[in-house]
Each structure stands twice: as C-alpha cells, then as structure tokens.
Design an enzyme around this catalytic site. Structure first.
Site, short mmCIF file in Angstrom:
data_model
loop_
_atom_site.label_atom_id
_atom_site.label_comp_id
_atom_site.label_asym_id
_atom_site.label_seq_id
_atom_site.Cartn_x
_atom_site.Cartn_y
_atom_site.Cartn_z
N GLY A 1 0.68 43.79 10.05
CA GLY A 1 -0.32 44.69 10.63
C GLY A 1 -1.67 44.36 10.06
N GLY A 2 -2.72 44.70 10.79
CA GLY A 2 -4.07 44.39 10.31
C GLY A 2 -4.22 42.90 10.09
CG ASP A 3 -6.63 41.67 6.80
OD1 ASP A 3 -6.03 42.75 6.64
OD2 ASP A 3 -7.44 41.22 5.97
CD GLU A 4 -1.62 44.09 4.34
OE1 GLU A 4 -2.18 44.49 3.30
OE2 GLU A 4 -0.63 44.66 4.85
CB VAL B 1 -7.93 37.57 6.76
CG1 VAL B 1 -9.27 36.92 7.10
CG2 VAL B 1 -6.82 37.01 7.64
#
Length: 292
Positions: free
Chosen positions: A100-103, A60
């Site tokens: 994880g995160g925006d991945e 993102v």
C-alpha cells in the site's frame, strides 16, 4: 438427458473477485493478504527442507513530496514504474508485492546457504536499479528508495509471516535513518531500538504537561574582561525513569513528530521568564553563577 450450462460468466466473475481480493488494483502486484500467504508457504518449505526465507522491504524516499508537488496521477505513474523496476531487479521465482502507498516487499524464496551475501547483492542491485531516472509527466526524475532486509531459517527459529514482515520494516527504517538510497539487514538490536524510540515518543508527548523539561543556561564569557555577556538556553529532559536525557536523544524525535513547535515555544517562554526575573533582581550586574 444431458444438461449443458455456460458457466464462463460465473468463472469470469469468480476470477474478478480473486483478483480484487489478492492483487493490487494499481500495479497488479500481489497485495498484503497474498504476500502473507506466500511467506507462510515459503517458511513451511524451509522448515521441512531447510533453507532460508528473505524479505526485502522497499520504501520510496520522499514519495509524499512527489505526490504533493506533481499530483496524484504522476504519483501513480511512479508507483507503477517502481513495481516494474523491482520486478526487473529480482529473480523470476521471487514475489514482488505492494503493501500500500509507496511500500513494496520482495519475498526471496529458496535462498542459498550464503543467504546474507545473496540478499545483500539483491539489495544493492535494487538500489542501483533506481539510479536510472524515471520519466514522469514528460520530465525525468531521480527517485531513490530505502531497503530493509529480514531473514528467517531453521537456525533462526522460523517465526510467523507478520513478525518477519515487521522485522524487514524495522530494518527499512534503520536504512532510512542512515540517509537516502541505503539498505540495512535486521538484527535484534534494531527491534530493541525501535521499541525504546516508541516509548520515548509516547513519553515525550506528555513531558511538557508533566513539567519534565528543564532549561539549563550556558554562559558566554568575554575572554578579555571575563564578563558574562550572553547566556545560551539549552533544553534537557528530566525523564522519571531514564534520568536526564540530552537534546540529541529527543530533539530529533520532537522534530519528526511535530512536538518541536510546542517544545520550542516552551523553551522560549521559560528563557524569557528567567531573563525578566534576573533583570528585576540584578538590574546592573549579571546574576551569580548559582542563579543561572
């Protein structure tokens, strides 16, 4: 004699453990561990039967800005929305996972012989799907993403899952460097560029300490009088093995890593030091060109 035992509670507990181990708690998508296992299985099938395995790495754009400005709850809403939108853009047989995160990563299994064209269409479909605004916290926001693609088949000498994932990640960063809402397909040159860039980042971190930076001065001349009225201070990097490196090749790295602040302060101090020395030695006339 027959023993009857209710094992439903144990089965439920085992299912919960499996879910925690292999699925993302926020989006319910497969996590990294399950994704890597499925990549290995897909590559094993491709090795036996022929075919191509594709990975689409989605990140993102500016997610941190959304998280910081709108709050973590809205950020979580966005991640759930991204997961749903990615799933809607790909085939039912494909695996959408969250690292994880925006991945996020999409595993494309059993692709056709026209794999490059096929994966390009999928990447374009994903980017187009993100042109529709997200409803976050009662307001609508356009959120774009960057897409990196890596392919593996028998002709490309099928590699391991981690290497394929790394290649897709490298391609994603290339897409991000081209601007938001882009996609890029991995090639070997990208990996070489990334390695070279990482080496430059490491070397730049100690360049100031090792006194490898140089300030060059460019005179600004008044055409009518041909007098030097100003000097521009231009930084160069005298790398011990790469030679003289132009600002275009290392200033963007300094900006991204935060080294631009100490670098800028050093250039300012160096320019002021030279200006004071010239003022002392040449109080009425500008210094000759050989002194600049």
């Amino acid at each position: 004699m027959v023993n009857v035992r209710d094992v439903s509670e144990r089965k439920t507990f085992e299912q919960q453990l499996t879910t925690q181990a292999f699925y993302d708690s926020l989006t319910s998508l497969p996590n990294r561990a399950l994704l890597l296992d499925r990549i290995e299985q897909a590559m094993a099938r491709a090795s036996r039967r022929g075919g191509t395995v594709g990975l689409v790495f989605f990140d993102v754009d500016n997610f941190k800005r959304v998280n910081d400005s709108l709050g973590h709850q809205v950020g979580d809403e966005l991640l759930i929305g991204v997961a749903e939108r990615l799933a809607a853009c790909v085939r039912p047989s494909d695996t959408v996972a969250r690292l994880g995160g925006d991945e996020f990563v999409v595993l494309l299994d059993q692709m056709t012989s026209e794999s490059v064209a096929e994966v390009s269409l999928i990447a374009q479909r994903i980017l187009k799907g993100f042109e529709v605004p997200f409803s976050l916290g009662g307001k609508e926001y356009i959120v774009s993403g960057s897409v990196g693609v890596a392919l593996a088949d028998t002709a490309m000498k099928l590699t391991d899952s981690n290497s394929l994932l790394r290649d897709a990640d490298v391609a994603m960063y290339r897409a991000k460097s081209l601007g938001r809402g882009r996609y890029a397909i991995f090639d070997a040159n990208m990996h070489n560029d990334i390695v070279s860039r990482l080496e430059l980042e490491t070397d730049l971190g100690v360049a100031l300490e090792r006194q490898e930076l140089r300030v060059h001065y460019q005179p600004i001349v008044q055409l009518e009088s041909e007098a030097c009225i100003e000097l521009e201070a231009l930084v160069r990097w005298q790398h011990p093995t790469r030679g003289l490196i132009a600002p275009l090749d290392f200033v963007p790295i300094a900006e991204e890593t935060g080294l631009i602040i100490p670098l800028g302060l050093w250039v300012l101090e160096e320019a002021c030091r030279h200006a004071a020395a010239w003022q002392t030695r040449f109080p009425s006339e500008p210094p000759p060109a050989s002194e600049r």
